[in-house]
Design a protein around this motif. Structure first.
Motif, PDB file in Angstrom:
ATOM      1  N   PHE A   5      42.636  37.912  53.675  1.00 43.27           N
ATOM      2  CA  PHE A   5      42.840  37.596  52.261  1.00 43.27           C
ATOM      3  C   PHE A   5      43.034  36.099  52.050  1.00 43.27           C
ATOM      4  CE2 PHE A   5      44.599  42.111  51.635  1.00 43.27           C
ATOM      5  CZ  PHE A   5      43.379  42.591  51.189  1.00 43.27           C
ATOM      6  N   ASP A  21      46.903  36.346  45.771  1.00 48.53           N
ATOM      7  CA  ASP A  21      47.851  37.383  45.368  1.00 48.53           C
ATOM      8  C   ASP A  21      47.881  38.519  46.383  1.00 48.53           C
ATOM      9  OD1 ASP A  21      45.240  38.000  44.643  1.00 48.53           O
ATOM     10  OD2 ASP A  21      45.852  39.232  42.924  1.00 48.53           O
ATOM     11  N   ARG A  22      46.717  38.917  46.887  1.00 48.44           N
ATOM     12  CA  ARG A  22      46.668  39.959  47.917  1.00 48.44           C
ATOM     13  C   ARG A  22      47.238  39.446  49.235  1.00 48.44           C
ATOM     14  NH1 ARG A  22      41.017  43.232  47.533  1.00 48.44           N
ATOM     15  NH2 ARG A  22      41.443  44.284  45.568  1.00 48.44           N
ATOM     16  N   ASP A  55      51.030  39.528  49.023  1.00 46.72           N
ATOM     17  CA  ASP A  55      51.534  40.891  49.197  1.00 46.72           C
ATOM     18  C   ASP A  55      51.479  41.307  50.666  1.00 46.72           C
ATOM     19  OD1 ASP A  55      52.442  43.488  48.272  1.00 46.72           O
ATOM     20  OD2 ASP A  55      50.394  44.170  48.694  1.00 46.72           O
TER      21      ASP A  55
END
Length: 189
Positions: free
Chosen positions: A102, A109-110, A113
């Motif tokens: 990612f 954002d991924r 996370d």
């Protein structure tokens, strides 16, 4: 009849075991000769012959990431994470690899996370460093301050200068909004 059936199964098992290592070593040879396209094909063949081998999946995913094929790398690492038979260590390793996919793809954002899911694992220090880079890039100074404080408290280095910088950036933002008391409070920390 049972003896004949067992002999047939043993021959089939031996043939499958011979195919998987040959494909693996062929892929390794292509990698050493810097022929990544052929290496990927060989590793895909090896994975098809032995789909339970997580090491081949990791190698294939890393090859895809290296080539810039982030969507394929993500699929390989997500497939690994979806497996129920994966050990805790391999699951954490797959989570780390997915976070790197990612990051390289620019999906911050991924990535954020995925990196948060590495808290409490052996990859925690690397995850925090990557999170710090994300927060600096996106100018998210409060989160950068929190991560730098965690890293400083965990003896991952001296982050006091960075923390001071982040507080100054936050104070500048408060000054630009006309909130001088909040800016002073930040600088008094």
């Amino acid at each position: 009849l049972g003896w004949i059936a067992s002999r047939f199964d043993l021959r089939q098992l031996r043939a499958e075991n011979c195919r998987a290592p040959k494909a693996y070593f062929k892929g390794l040879n292509f990698l050493l000769n810097e022929q990544q396209d052929q290496a990927i094909d060989a590793f895909i063949e090896a994975v098809q012959n032995d789909p339970d081998t997580s090491e081949l999946h990791f190698a294939l995913g890393n090859l895809f990431r290296r080539r810039g094929e982030y969507d394929r790398a993500v699929r390989v690492h997500e497939h690994l994470l979806s497996r129920g038979d994966l050990s805790r260590i391999d699951r954490e390793r797959a989570q780390h690899a997915l976070a790197l996919d990612f990051l390289k793809a620019g999906l911050l954002d991924r990535a954020e996370d995925a990196l948060h899911r590495l808290e409490g694992t052996p990859f925690e220090a690397q995850a925090r460093l990557a999170l710090l880079a994300i927060y600096e890039r996106s100018r998210d100074w409060p989160h950068a301050t929190a991560i730098a404080r965690k890293m400083h408290d965990a003896d991952q280095g001296d982050f006091s200068t960075r923390q001071a910088h982040y507080l100054c950036e936050q104070a500048l933002a408060q000054i630009s909004h006309g909130d001088l008391p909040a800016a002073r409070a930040l600088l008094d920390q």
